[in-house]
Design a protein around this motif. Structure first.
Motif, PDB file in Angstrom:
ATOM      1  N   MET A  93       0.838  -1.303  -0.068  1.00 12.62           N
ATOM      2  CA  MET A  93      -0.195  -0.217   0.286  1.00 12.62           C
ATOM      3  C   MET A  93       0.897   1.267  -0.004  1.00 12.62           C
ATOM      4  O   MET A  93       0.381   1.914   0.526  1.00 12.62           O
ATOM      5  CB  MET A  93      -0.909   0.175   1.420  1.00 12.62           C
ATOM      6  N   LEU A  94       1.957   1.423  -0.903  1.00 10.33           N
ATOM      7  CA  LEU A  94       2.276   2.238  -0.669  1.00 10.33           C
ATOM      8  C   LEU A  94       1.718   3.850  -2.094  1.00 10.33           C
ATOM      9  O   LEU A  94       0.468   3.687  -1.888  1.00 10.33           O
ATOM     10  CB  LEU A  94       3.606   2.381  -1.974  1.00 10.33           C
ATOM     11  N   PHE A  95       2.000   4.953  -1.428  1.00  8.14           N
ATOM     12  CA  PHE A  95       1.787   6.093  -2.425  1.00  8.14           C
ATOM     13  C   PHE A  95       2.591   6.168  -3.853  1.00  8.14           C
ATOM     14  O   PHE A  95       3.170   6.368  -3.675  1.00  8.14           O
ATOM     15  CB  PHE A  95       2.495   7.157  -1.757  1.00  8.14           C
ATOM     16  N   PRO A  96       1.761   5.049  -4.658  1.00  4.45           N
ATOM     17  CA  PRO A  96       2.083   5.150  -5.993  1.00  4.45           C
ATOM     18  C   PRO A  96       3.027   6.113  -6.965  1.00  4.45           C
ATOM     19  O   PRO A  96       4.245   5.843  -6.984  1.00  4.45           O
ATOM     20  CB  PRO A  96       1.353   4.275  -6.493  1.00  4.45           C
ATOM     21  N   MET A  98       4.625   8.595  -5.668  1.00  9.79           N
ATOM     22  CA  MET A  98       5.904   9.538  -4.273  1.00  9.79           C
ATOM     23  C   MET A  98       6.600   8.996  -4.681  1.00  9.79           C
ATOM     24  O   MET A  98       6.637   7.786  -5.008  1.00  9.79           O
ATOM     25  CB  MET A  98       4.961   9.696  -3.429  1.00  9.79           C
ATOM     26  N   ARG A 154       8.722   2.520   5.540  1.00  8.30           N
ATOM     27  CA  ARG A 154       7.782   3.754   6.012  1.00  8.30           C
ATOM     28  C   ARG A 154       7.535   3.199   7.465  1.00  8.30           C
ATOM     29  O   ARG A 154       7.249   3.874   8.069  1.00  8.30           O
ATOM     30  CB  ARG A 154       6.692   3.694   4.718  1.00  8.30           C
TER      31      ARG A 154
ATOM     32  N   GLN B 177      -4.015   9.389  -3.032  1.00  9.50           N
ATOM     33  CA  GLN B 177      -3.411   8.050  -4.049  1.00  9.50           C
ATOM     34  C   GLN B 177      -3.961   7.397  -2.965  1.00  9.50           C
ATOM     35  O   GLN B 177      -3.589   5.805  -3.735  1.00  9.50           O
ATOM     36  CB  GLN B 177      -1.978   7.789  -3.861  1.00  9.50           C
ATOM     37  N   ASN B 178      -3.534   6.488  -1.766  1.00  7.16           N
ATOM     38  CA  ASN B 178      -4.389   5.402  -0.903  1.00  7.16           C
ATOM     39  C   ASN B 178      -4.745   6.042   0.006  1.00  7.16           C
ATOM     40  O   ASN B 178      -3.673   6.608   1.357  1.00  7.16           O
ATOM     41  CB  ASN B 178      -2.845   4.521  -0.613  1.00  7.16           C
ATOM     42  N   ALA B 181      -3.963   3.878   3.090  1.00  8.60           N
ATOM     43  CA  ALA B 181      -2.287   3.960   4.239  1.00  8.60           C
ATOM     44  C   ALA B 181      -2.409   5.274   4.116  1.00  8.60           C
ATOM     45  O   ALA B 181      -1.658   5.182   5.739  1.00  8.60           O
ATOM     46  CB  ALA B 181      -1.626   3.781   2.809  1.00  8.60           C
TER      47      ALA B 181
END
Lengths: 241, 295, 355
Positions: A93-96, A98, A154, B177-178, B181
């Protein structure tokens, strides 16, 4: 319940939770003491991920209680994060869109100041040097193993009281899995408190202080990893041998 | 010939700048919270009239006029969150998308009508406008157009810095974006939503001042830019800010060109044809990532 | 939250629907005998148009989940087509209605095709843009198409629209009572529309629509053809909407670009939302409530539009399932409280509120 002398960092008491009408966890209780690495094993689809999501507040608690350092947790995930729960979720669940650095900085969202953020960054880069090389790369362009490392990095940037890690080996090649577990074992040795979810108990045999076997939303067996691995009938029944 | 081409270019760039400002406000809200704000037009109008009242009625300086537009736009955005969006988010998530559209349509009508009742329907002159033309060889540049393009460029830079470099901006992008998260990292998404609506409201306020300085102040002022901003958002792919800005300039230039070649009435229909063509080719816009929304 | 109706409850709700229908038909027949104000009857005719349009928008949005904002454009298409056929070819209004409705279907299918691969808000934005384009093209039409006497007429009627192209013939037939005749025509149109809508909603096709709305992935996996179903619902709802547009033009003997305005569309949306999106009786209940509220607000004069906007926003926040949905909750609650004895009485209570 807890046989350790140290006070519990995380304490679950009779936790019931699930989605809408569906109850997934049916009364789960255990403690995790400071510096311990506790692993929850069990077949897929029996509530392991839901357990971590309930602790971090993504899935609402329907009954029982969860506390961090004796303080009952709140219902909102961001408030739970502020209490010191760092959740490394399944599938990263990364911030894709970024960069790696920005993803890490998001981990330090609640950090008090620039100096503290830099200190944590240095620590994470020391542990996961690859992230330093890739710091300006966009997260969605990374390989599966690199992504997993960003996820863990993270989580570390949160500098929480307890690290929840959900199936760190999922979908990775054996060699990469070894690397990831190397990192986890290093973290554990350095004294961090970790609650780890894993499908395969053999993988955590040398690592975990205690195992809990979760089946159909209930803990059916608890003890040291070696004991579980010695009991073929348990392995056969719950984990397919 | 060259001077005509140049004036078409100037007109296209100016409207492009205006559309870009309107589009960014809409796209920001859509990208971070999946909400299409149909009241954006009325918020634009509100900004224009707020500047009018501050400078004409109260006799305050130009700077205060801008501040009033930003303030009232931001307040409208904040109230929209507190009164409507917050409550709709508590209901079923699956119906949020359409419910919030319907609710903001209602708010938009109510706000536009309040402005009509307060100021009357007759067009007013926006005092925050400059007269005069800068002559550069064959080029005739009205000062008003230069001001608009400059203001928009400054605003874009501010937004880019805010989103790219600050902690708040990073939290906004992370939420877009999520969302789950972002929450796990300690981001209070409700506060992010509030911030986004306030930000988008203040952008709408400035945009309203700029649009009315080109034409005149009237209660339906915001409707036309909003509809075009929608089209640009769709062409770019909802939620994609750089794409939205590019689409705004591209389509505005196209519109200006077609209006010159085929007459003013074909400007909007030609935009529509572009949209339909783009959507048939790429259903989530030119630069949109193929979103899989509840499918 | 959603209580799935058991087979038993279904027959219960069927009975309820039949009771309501019979009461409504009785009321509709009795109405002209009790009302002698031409203004009131005129408003009721107008309300029936709103209810018809809203019921078709509800079929599209509430049952099939297609958030189209081209509803008034399709209505206008039907009205314009009727007027233009009569105006340019000298046809009788009655003969022009069905071809015009079919024209609306064709127009709607084109809109539907453009929206086919889109979801959610993209559909809303595209249909809104199409409706707005239609409005702009009509209003800005200044080219002379034909000369009527010494005045120039545009092909689309321009900003003025069309007038005096014929009527239903009720004036010649009923003389002073012509409005009652028109009322009967519009009431029958509404009844036919509702009957068809009911049949569609309860048919396998209706189930497919609903499946697509609730869980598109699953519906497609189970063999529902999304393209086909979506085009079908666009076509069916457009037929009745276009037909209503034609009847509207014939009733008022005029049609202009005003019906394409945003506020008209908003009124239709408000009706459906207040009544209950995705409920069969919602549009009718919404029409009754909103037209009544509109009459009350007429006293308040200029605050009318303001009030309408606030009603839309407040009702979607406070009762997302509308009045009918709220009533359903209430009925469910009563049913649970009183268990079986109250069953017989249930049929009456919603009808009473509906009056």
């Amino acid at each position: 319940m807890s046989d350790t002398a140290k006070p519990a960092v995380l304490s679950l008491h009779n936790v019931v939770s699930g989605y809408n009408e569906l109850t997934v966890l049916k009364g789960v209780s255990f403690d995790v003491a400071a510096g311990e690495l506790v692993t929850v094993v069990g077949p897929n689809g029996h509530g392991k991920s839901t357990l971590l999501k309930t602790i971090s507040g993504l899935v609402p608690l329907k009954g029982g209680s969860i506390s961090i350092d004796g303080q009952p947790t709140l219902t909102k995930p961001h408030a739970v994060a502020a209490l010191g729960v760092a959740h490394v979720p399944q599938g990263d669940m990364l911030f894709p869109e970024m960069s790696v650095l920005e993803n890490l900085l998001m981990g330090a969202y609640l950090a008090p100041g620039k100096a503290e953020i830099d200190r944590r960054l240095e620590e994470v880069y020391a542990l996961l040097p690859k992230l330093a090389d890739r710091r300006n790369q966009v997260a969605s362009s990374l390989s599966g193993g690199e992504r997993r490392m960003v996820g863990i990095g993270r989580g570390l940037m949160m500098a929480g009281r307890i690290l929840l890690i959900d199936e760190p080996s999922l979908g990775l090649a054996p060699l990469i899995i070894e690397q990831i577990y190397g990192v986890i074992s290093e973290l554990s040795r350095s004294g961090r408190t970790i609650l780890l979810v894993e499908e395969n108990p053999a993988r955590v045999a040398d690592l975990a202080d205690r195992l809990h076997l979760l089946d159909d939303g209930e803990i059916v067996w608890s003890g040291p990893p070696a004991d579980l691995l010695a009991r073929d009938e348990l392995l056969a029944t719950y984990l397919g041998g | 010939m060259l001077d005509i081409l140049m004036s078409v270019l100037v007109a296209g760039l100016t409207t492009g700048a205006l559309y870009a400002l309107a589009t960014v406000g809409l796209s920001l809200v859509w990208g971070s919270m999946g909400m299409l704000n149909m009241a954006h037009a009325a918020m634009l109008t509100l900004g224009g009239y707020a500047a009018f009242t501050a400078t004409t009625t109260l006799g305050l300086p130009v700077f205060a006029g801008f501040a009033a537009a930003i303030l009232f736009g931001a307040m409208a955005g904040g109230l929209l969150y507190v009164l409507i969006v917050r409550n709709l988010l508590k209901n079923d998530k699956a119906t949020f998308e359409s419910n919030v559209m319907i609710a903001t349509v209602g708010i938009g009508i109510a706000l536009e009508n309040t402005i009509l009742l307060t100021y009357g329907g007759q067009p007013l002159k926006q005092p925050l406008s400059v007269d005069g033309i800068l002559k550069l060889g064959p080029l005739n540049l009205p000062y008003q157009n230069i001001v608009i393009i400059l203001v928009v460029v400054v605003m874009m830079a501010v937004i880019a810095l805010l989103l790219g470099k600050t902690r708040m901006g990073r939290a906004i992008r992370a939420t877009a974006q999520n969302r789950d998260a972002a929450q796990l990292m300690g981001v209070a998404v409700n506060r992010v939503y509030f911030q986004v609506l306030v930000l988008s409201g203040s952008l709408a306020g400035i945009c309203g001042v700029m649009v009315s300085s080109m034409t005149q102040l009237s209660p339906p002022l915001g409707n036309d830019p909003m509809l075009k901003a929608f089209i640009m958002c769709v062409v770019a792919g909802l939620g994609n800010l750089p794409g939205a800005v590019a689409a705004a300039f591209g389509l505005a230039l196209l519109e200006a060109f077609i209006q010159y070649v085929a007459g003013a009435r074909w400007g909007f229909p030609s935009l529509l044809f572009v949209v339909i063509a783009v959507l048939i080719w790429r259903p989530s816009g030119l630069f949109g990532r193929t979103q899989i929304r509840r499918m | 939250m959603n209580t799935h109706s058991s087979p038993k409850g279904l027959t219960g709700s069927n009975k309820l629907d039949i009771t309501i229908t019979l009461l409504l038909i009785a009321a509709a027949i009795a109405l002209p005998f009790f009302i002698d104000s031409r203004y009131v009857l005129g408003q009721i005719v107008l309300a029936l148009f709103y209810a018809t349009i809203a019921s078709q928008w509800n079929q599209l949005f509430g049952f099939a989940g297609v958030f189209s904002l081209a509803q008034m454009a399709i209505f206008a298409f039907g009205g314009y087509a009727t007027a233009m056929i009569c105006f340019y070819f000298g046809w009788n209004v009655w003969g022009a209605l069905v071809p015009a409705a079919l024209g609306s279907v064709a127009f709607s299918l084109v809109v539907g095709l453009a929206c086919l691969r889109l979801t959610g808000v993209y559909v809303a934005l595209l249909t809104l843009a199409i409706a707005q384009t239609m409005y702009l093209l009509i209003v800005t039409d200044t080219e002379c198409f034909v000369m009527v006497g010494s005045t120039c007429r545009q092909f689309t009627g321009g900003a003025v629209g069309f007038a005096r192209f014929g009527d239903f013939g009720t004036r010649a037939l009923f003389k002073a009572q012509w409005l009652v005749g028109n009322y009967a025509i519009v009431a029958v149109l509404f009844a036919i529309t509702m009957a068809f809508t009911y049949a569609i909603v309860k048919s396998p096709m209706g189930l497919a629509f609903r499946a697509l709305k609730d869980n598109p992935g699953y519906a497609v996996a189970r063999g529902v053809n999304r393209f086909q179903a979506q085009l079908l619902v666009f076509g069916i709802s457009a037929f009745f909407t276009g037909l209503a547009g034609g009847v509207y033009a014939a009733h008022f003997q005029a049609i202009g670009p005003g019906i394409l305005s945003m506020s008209q569309l908003m009124f239709i949306i408000a009706i459906t939302v207040v009544g209950g999106v995705g409920t069969f009786w919602g549009p009718l209940v919404g029409t009754i409530v909103l037209v009544a509220a509109d009459e009350v607000m007429r006293e308040a004069g200029e605050f009318r539009t303001l009030g309408l906007g606030i009603i839309i926003a407040v009702s979607i926040v406070l009762m997302p399932k509308g009045l009918v949905g709220r009533l359903g909750d209430l009925v469910g609650w009563l049913r649970r409280r009183h268990a079986s004895p109250a069953r017989g009485k249930l049929a009456e209570s919603p009808a009473l509120v509906g009056e």
